[in-house]
Enzyme design. Structure first.
Site, PDB file in Angstrom:
ATOM      1  N   HIS A   1       0.809  -1.215   0.000  1.00 48.71           N
ATOM      2  CA  HIS A   1       0.000   0.000   0.000  1.00 48.71           C
ATOM      3  C   HIS A   1       0.844   1.267   0.000  1.00 48.71           C
ATOM      4  CE1 HIS A   1       0.431  -0.876   4.408  1.00 48.71           C
ATOM      5  NE2 HIS A   1       0.913   0.331   4.315  1.00 48.71           N
TER       6      HIS A   1
ATOM      7  N   ASP B   1       7.065   4.429   1.345  1.00 51.69           N
ATOM      8  CA  ASP B   1       8.203   3.827   2.023  1.00 51.69           C
ATOM      9  C   ASP B   1       9.551   4.143   1.388  1.00 51.69           C
ATOM     10  OD1 ASP B   1       6.772   2.235   4.105  1.00 51.69           O
ATOM     11  OD2 ASP B   1       5.817   1.397   2.336  1.00 51.69           O
TER      12      ASP B   1
END
Lengths: 451, 451
Positions: B170, B260
């Protein structure tokens, strides 16, 4: 009858071997060789030495000299680029600056004169400028890249111009030193040397038809220790072909390195300081303060010898420059094209599928069969994965960064590359280093170029 | 009516969001979901929570549970792999060992649970084993890789099996946080997020049809300082989407990082110690000793909540697990395939020409339009060169090294990779580190594997 232009003909590094090969290559009979240099004194000297030499050897060659680049290029079939812009001194000054910032032996490629002038700015700029002149004046000529950086230089010309281009380096011939040290009969050896410039690997090594790698292993086991204590090794930092560095790299990467590979792509931990370098190379190797000082001294000695020989018209040149092939592949390449000899030579040319896992437009150093209208690349296939991932691809990537930074005038890209240098401790260190180097008087244009 | 197998269904990290999405996705009506785990207690708990939840929400789904992998896979159309072999504890022990050898926060990917167990040996081994079972039992099923390392894992399955495979994360949704912080109306934003897993970049960002990057620049100039002093930022190490790290990376690479990326591919000099990390991330970010402790504690809390909820049959699940989509793209992917919805989702799938300059067989994370029998990759073209050379290609190369070392059982390749870690001071340091890690009881098979 072909015309060959030598740009930067006053080069001390290359002119003597070129003269040797021109004078000895009968296939060039009737050709014209035009020496060009902006330094009139050097040009006269080289022209005079060459004229006497070909006369002594009774070679039929038409020699010319000029300080005009255009004149040299006009109607040329081959343009040999040996130019080292601004010579060597500024590179030594740059190396000292880098050392002050914590970079032992400088931030150049580990081969001490490979980049210089802020990652080869001067050289690349000149190469492109020259290549565009050739494209305009003699678009069908071969562009032959001889001066460093051969890897970056040949790539940029191949990509940015429509010229036929090849890069030349004798380093790959280093496998012959291995043959010699192993005391094999060269006639019965079959070797394949593959890679990138200064990143060559012995991918096939047969003796009398059998795999000869076990002979290397045996030499390492039984003879290496004694060899590394011998005068032959200890007195010659430039005799680098079976050094402890080469043996350790063979153990690390699984393939034996050839020629300048032990210099350019030996790992960082072989090269941290002189004491460490001495473990891996005689006197720390060609690029230590010892070896490199010897090289620069050698260039000066050679220049003095050439100057004296040029003045002394009574001594035959052949006394100082014996009539034997130099070992460079520059003139053999021309000979093979002119006479359709289909000789196999190790050249730097765009990959075009020869080495798997590298793009087509990356210049590789591989065996090529050279004929009148053909360059037939030896099909290499896949190199061992460990070698590809830890050596070949990272070296390819460095070339791409140097060229991208040059093309996009991208100082930040050079900064990011230097941040990954193992000696870098902080961002501030690299920022200060870059500003210091770009502020030097010889880097005015580079400072303007990299934004 | 499709069958969906969830392997490792007891996963605390993924099971709740999967349950949410299964229960809310009407397009899955009539489907069978088979939960499989080797941990019977966890399996029962998740099964019971899911059963109650779909009942509360009146969803028509056939739930099954089994401890047999074969049974779960049999006749499955989708196999979701959420397995984390041996959990988290051994990774923390490994991190401590690495710290003793001089590697702050370990030698893992900077995302703290991305590899673990000697460069993901346990995970890759399990993934391949599972994928080969799927290939044998249900060769037409989709293999959906959810647990980390998604990049390496999806690649190895795509290359070594004939399965249809996609990886899920995600992280790329993180661009929505940027939209939120900039206070834009999400309906009027058009964003393209492209890269590799955990290496995502905002390559297109439009607001009301116009380039919205100037809005980011303005936010940085006028609002960032205050934002980084706000409670919203300071109290949440996991709210990492417009951190100083992201802004600095944007300045370095010219494109804004998403999700990330600031964790996995932020440069080494952002991550040398906690004090430095705190400059770039709130409390040093998700992977500092602070942020990661919070994460592990959160997992424990979630497990306890699930256990209590499973026991307490009176409280409706919807009170603890609100009926809203989780934001994961796993179930939307299945929905889009089953119902030929042609929804655009960000997936990890083999490149096949979408991103120029990366081989076809490298798994990229890009927008893909998903239909019954189609995966239509958004044509990305060329990414900015500086980003490619300093981020994308090096991260690609790391994946290749991890997989090559795994496939060829090549410990030396891991050693060579670690030698390039900026924290490495010597060969002996890395040799000792590797031996120490491989000698741990939980790495017995890895020690045997890597020769």
């Amino acid at each position: 009858m072909s015309k060959i232009a030598v740009i930067g003909a006053g080069s001390v590094a290359f002119s003597m071997s070129l003269i040797q090969d021109f004078a000895l290559t009968k296939g060039l009979s009737g050709c014209t060789v035009t020496f060009m240099d902006i330094n009139q004194d050097r040009l006269n000297m080289v022209y005079s030495l060459a004229s006497r030499y070909i006369k002594e050897l009774d070679m039929d060659l038409n020699l010319e000299k000029t300080t005009s680049r255009e004149e040299a290029i006009r109607e040329a079939d081959f343009v040999i680029n040996t130019v080292k812009v601004d010579g060597y001194d500024f590179m030594e000054a740059e190396r000292e600056i880098a050392e002050k910032h914590g970079y032992y032996r400088g931030i150049d490629d580990k081969v001490s004169d490979y980049y210089g002038g802020f990652f080869a700015y001067k050289q690349l700029n000149f190469f492109l400028d020259l290549a565009r002149d050739v494209e305009r004046i003699s678009p069908n000529a071969w562009f032959m890249q001889v001066s460093n950086p051969v890897f970056e230089g040949t790539n940029i010309i191949a990509r940015e111009t429509g010229l036929k281009v090849a890069g030349f380096c004798h380093g790959a011939q280093g496998y012959k030193d291995i043959v010699k040290i192993l005391k094999l009969n060269p006639e019965e050896v079959e070797a394949q040397v593959v890679g990138l410039n200064h990143c060559n690997w012995l991918t096939r090594f047969l003796y009398r038809g059998n795999n000869a790698y076990p002979l290397i292993d045996e030499w390492i086991e039984k003879e290496s220790e004694n060899y590394w204590k011998s005068d032959e090794y200890l007195h010659n930092p430039w005799g680098y072909h079976i050094t402890p560095a080469a043996v350790e790299m063979y153990k690390l990467y699984g393939v034996f390195p050839v020629g300048d590979s032990v210099r350019s792509v030996s790992p960082w931990w072989f090269n941290t300081d002189l004491v460490t370098k001495e473990k891996y190379f005689s006197s720390g190797g060609p690029d230590s303060e010892v070896g490199w000082t010897m090289y620069l001294f050698g260039l000066k000695m050679r220049l003095r010898m050439m100057e004296e020989l040029a003045k002394d018209e009574k001594t035959p040149i052949t006394e100082k420059l014996p009539p034997r092939p130099s070992g460079e592949v520059i003139v053999p390449f021309i000979d093979s094209i002119i006479n359709n000899k289909k000789e196999k030579l190790i050249l730097n040319i765009p990959n075009n599928g020869a080495v798997e896992g590298l793009p087509d437009d990356v210049v590789v150093e591989i065996p090529v069969t050279v004929g009148k209208d053909t360059l037939e690349r030896e099909k290499i296939g896949r190199l061992p994965n460990r070698l590809m991932l830890h050596i070949i691809i990272p070296r390819w990537l460095r070339m791409e960064i140097v060229l991208q930074a040059f093309r996009e005038r991208d100082k930040k890209s050079i900064l990011l590359m230097l941040m990954e240098d193992h000696r870098t401790k902080s961002l501030e260190q690299v920022e200060a280093l870059i500003e210091d180097i770009l502020s030097q008087p010889w880097n005015g244009s580079a400072k303007e170029h990299y934004r």
